[in-house]
Design an enzyme around this catalytic site. Structure first.
Site, PDB file in Angstrom:
ATOM      1  N   HIS A  73     -24.302  70.216 -33.361  1.00  0.00           N
ATOM      2  CA  HIS A  73     -22.960  70.403 -33.911  1.00  0.00           C
ATOM      3  C   HIS A  73     -22.798  71.864 -34.336  1.00  0.00           C
ATOM      4  O   HIS A  73     -23.785  72.578 -34.553  1.00  0.00           O
ATOM      5  CB  HIS A  73     -22.749  69.492 -35.109  1.00  0.00           C
ATOM      6  CG  HIS A  73     -22.655  68.037 -34.763  1.00  0.00           C
ATOM      7  ND1 HIS A  73     -22.128  67.107 -35.623  1.00  0.00           N
ATOM      8  CD2 HIS A  73     -23.023  67.352 -33.650  1.00  0.00           C
ATOM      9  CE1 HIS A  73     -22.170  65.909 -35.067  1.00  0.00           C
ATOM     10  NE2 HIS A  73     -22.717  66.036 -33.858  1.00  0.00           N
ATOM     11  N   GLU A  75     -21.921  73.295 -37.135  1.00  0.00           N
ATOM     12  CA  GLU A  75     -22.527  73.665 -38.414  1.00  0.00           C
ATOM     13  C   GLU A  75     -24.037  73.817 -38.286  1.00  0.00           C
ATOM     14  O   GLU A  75     -24.615  74.760 -38.819  1.00  0.00           O
ATOM     15  CB  GLU A  75     -22.207  72.601 -39.485  1.00  0.00           C
ATOM     16  CG  GLU A  75     -20.734  72.469 -39.808  1.00  0.00           C
ATOM     17  CD  GLU A  75     -20.006  71.442 -38.943  1.00  0.00           C
ATOM     18  OE1 GLU A  75     -18.932  70.987 -39.362  1.00  0.00           O
ATOM     19  OE2 GLU A  75     -20.508  71.091 -37.843  1.00  0.00           O
ATOM     20  N   CYS A 103     -19.506  66.442 -40.768  1.00  0.00           N
ATOM     21  CA  CYS A 103     -19.910  65.042 -40.650  1.00  0.00           C
ATOM     22  C   CYS A 103     -21.110  64.829 -41.578  1.00  0.00           C
ATOM     23  O   CYS A 103     -21.682  65.795 -42.092  1.00  0.00           O
ATOM     24  CB  CYS A 103     -20.266  64.721 -39.199  1.00  0.00           C
ATOM     25  SG  CYS A 103     -21.857  65.416 -38.664  1.00  0.00           S
ATOM     26  N   CYS A 106     -24.161  67.035 -40.584  1.00  0.00           N
ATOM     27  CA  CYS A 106     -23.987  68.461 -40.877  1.00  0.00           C
ATOM     28  C   CYS A 106     -23.979  68.719 -42.377  1.00  0.00           C
ATOM     29  O   CYS A 106     -24.503  69.729 -42.855  1.00  0.00           O
ATOM     30  CB  CYS A 106     -22.711  68.975 -40.222  1.00  0.00           C
ATOM     31  SG  CYS A 106     -22.809  68.954 -38.424  1.00  0.00           S
TER      32      CYS A 106
END
Length: 191
Positions: A73, A75, A103, A106
């Site tokens: 992801h 992040e 999320c 993250c």
């Protein structure tokens, strides 16, 4: 050093991690990261940067599809880049600036990196509207921890000199627009 990209006047060692700081320039870079990742077909409409003072020390966009890595992801890739750039896994004098509310995975990565704060623009509800729905994860994990973080009720294990981490929602319509761009993209792939 790899990854260093000043977007304003760099203030070396400033450690400015205040939630009152203007993060709009950093958010613009995160949005550009997201667009670059979408254009390259790397993954979803997400981008992030890590700031130390006024210097970007890490950047990333979603690379789930291109890397075949479900943890890639924006992040996480930005935090990894910052850790490599700074030569440490402890990012306590840094701020994660991301186009969308992190999320749970993250958010956990940010916790473990000990960032001083997280700044985001689009919400998890904006993401869910285009198919990135973490509702089941939030249901499984429960909301108590997230609510505590939002109220700045920080667990003692994350306290540090100068106060605990902060979570700031800023207005950046361009971050929300990323989801519209994703929906009309010919290269998007649902995952």
């Amino acid at each position: 050093m790899k990854g260093l990209a000043p977007f304003e006047s760099p203030i070396e060692g400033s450690g400015d991690v205040s939630p009152q700081k203007d993060f709009s320039s950093a958010m613009a870079v995160a949005i550009a990261e997201a667009r670059a990742g979408m254009a390259a077909g790397h993954g979803g409409p997400f981008g992030a940067v890590v700031l130390k003072g006024d210097t970007i020390v890490g950047r990333g966009h979603n690379r789930v599809l291109s890397s075949h890595d479900p943890t890639a992801h924006a992040e996480v890739t930005a935090l990894r880049d910052a850790a490599q750039t700074l030569g440490t896994h402890v990012l306590s004098d840094c701020v994660l600036v991301t186009t969308c509310e992190p999320c749970p995975m993250c958010f956990s990565a940010a916790f473990w990196s000990r960032v001083a704060g997280i700044v985001y623009a689009a919400t998890r509800y904006d993401a869910a509207a285009v198919g990135f729905d973490d509702a089941k994860l939030y249901e499984i994990l429960g909301a108590k921890g997230r609510e505590s973080f939002e109220k700045n009720e920080v667990p003692s294990s994350w306290e540090r000199a100068g106060g605990g981490p902060f979570l700031v929602k800023i207005h950046a319509q361009a971050a929300v627009e990323l989801f519209k761009e994703w929906m009309i993209s010919d290269t998007k792939e649902r995952y």
